[in-house]
Design a protein around this motif. Structure first.
Motif, PDB file in Angstrom:
ATOM      1  N   TYR A 120     -26.361 -14.519  12.269  1.00 52.94           N
ATOM      2  CA  TYR A 120     -26.308 -14.773  11.415  1.00 52.94           C
ATOM      3  C   TYR A 120     -26.128 -14.912   9.641  1.00 52.94           C
ATOM      4  O   TYR A 120     -26.341 -15.185   8.367  1.00 52.94           O
ATOM      5  CB  TYR A 120     -27.091 -16.303  10.986  1.00 52.94           C
ATOM      6  N   THR A 122     -25.947 -12.507   7.051  1.00 57.70           N
ATOM      7  CA  THR A 122     -23.880 -11.763   6.245  1.00 57.70           C
ATOM      8  C   THR A 122     -24.375 -10.629   6.110  1.00 57.70           C
ATOM      9  O   THR A 122     -22.404 -10.415   6.718  1.00 57.70           O
ATOM     10  CB  THR A 122     -23.733 -12.126   4.701  1.00 57.70           C
ATOM     11  N   ARG A 157     -20.421 -20.551  12.149  1.00 56.48           N
ATOM     12  CA  ARG A 157     -20.713 -19.440  11.784  1.00 56.48           C
ATOM     13  C   ARG A 157     -20.649 -18.037  12.497  1.00 56.48           C
ATOM     14  O   ARG A 157     -20.371 -17.173  12.028  1.00 56.48           O
ATOM     15  CB  ARG A 157     -22.162 -19.368  10.790  1.00 56.48           C
TER      16      ARG A 157
END
Ligand code: C2E
Ligand code: CA
Ligand code: CA
Ligand code: CA
Length: 275
Positions: A120, A122, A157
């Protein structure tokens, strides 16, 4: 009232103290573990039992604490995940595993465990890409092992991250299959290249009829979906025979080899290509 509060506090402190101190110690000391050179990787072979060859190795993290000795990843990884230390540690694992695999003369896979917190983040996909560039490891030789608990926290995501990883050419395996909440729908939704059946099912195939049924069903599922299935935690020849009879393709476990320093597998990683 003040004294009472203090007593209550002391009560909890006495009861929880040792556990909390242990956690804090681990959390604190983990932050320095990389810099102090306390982490290392061991590797465990993954074997194709249909043609008898080694397909690759799973990298497993080890931490030797200067005072406590070896601490199990089952203990420190969850703490690292809560404190975000897993970001640096995970990057170290990935880089170290890829650097190692790039030195092998045989084009074997290296499988690396990835936690939800890493996925998760980025920066994760560009980090994977950068590590491949830096180490020279071809993307197709890297497999990321991800548990479905990692995926359910933020479905969109996770899906976006996995799709990007796939565009690099990196493989993705679903780890600990069968232990999560909704394995089947996750299998359909995410772009997995492999299913790893959890060792808890594999180790019960000869004593527990339900486990045998589950393992058979997962192997059938893999065949139906065109996904290779690897059985984890194979410890005995009876388990191995069961898996052969059921036409399982890949295995990993103490029966093949325990995780060990990669140097002890040199004949496998650097062997004659004809085998
Ligand atoms: P996992 O990914 O499911 O790894 C398999 C575990 O089963 C490993 O434990 C391995 O040593 C053990 N194992 C292998 N063959 C057998 C067998 O035949 N019998 C039995 N009883 N056990 C077997 P390990 O190395 O203690 O790791 C435990 C867990 O810690 C891993 O489970 C994984 O979830 C986590 N972990 C380990 N290294 C890393 C890492 O670099 N990053 C992350 N995020 N997690 C890691
Ligand atoms: Ca794994
Ligand atoms: Ca596993
Ligand atoms: Ca596991």
């Amino acid at each position: 009232a003040k004294a009472e509060g203090r007593n209550t506090y002391r009560f909890f402190e006495a009861r929880m103290g040792a556990e909390v101190r242990e956690r804090r110690m681990i959390e604190h000391d983990l932050r320095h573990a990389i810099a102090r050179d306390e982490l290392r990787l061991v590797f465990q072979p993954q074997k194709d039992i249909q043609n008898g060859t080694i397909i690759g190795f799973e990298a497993l993290l080890r931490w030797r604490h200067p005072l406590r000795g070896e601490i199990s990843p089952d203990v420190f990884i969850p703490i690292a995940e809560e404190s975000d230390a897993i970001i640096d540690i995970g990057a170290w694992v990935l880089r170290t595993a890829c650097r190692e695999a790039a030195t092998w003369t045989k084009p074997l896979m290296v499988a690396v465990n990835v936690s939800a917190v890493q996925l998760y983040n980025t920066n994760f996909v560009s980090e994977v890409h950068q590590i491949l560039l830096d180490t020279g490891l071809p993307a197709r030789r890297l497999e990321l092992e991800i548990t479905e608990t990692a995926l359910v926290r933020d479905f969109n995501r996770a899906l976006a991250a996995l799709r990007l990883i796939k565009t690099l050419g990196v493989h993705i395996a679903m780890d600990d299959f069968g232990t999560g909440y909704s394995s089947l729908s996750n299998l359909r939704a995410f772009p997995f290249d492999k299913i790893k059946i959890d060792g808890s099912f594999v180790r019960a195939v000869n004593s527990n009829g339900q486990s045998a049924t589950i393992v058979r069903a997962v192997l059938g599922l893999g065949r139906g979906l065109g996904l290779p299935v690897l059985a984890e935690g194979v410890e005995t020849s009876a388990e191995m025979q069961f898996l052969r009879d059921e036409e399982c393709k890949e295995v990993q476990g103490y029966f093949v080899a325990r995780p060990a320093d990669i140097a002890s597998f040199r004949s496998l990683t650097h062997g004659d290509v004809r085998d």
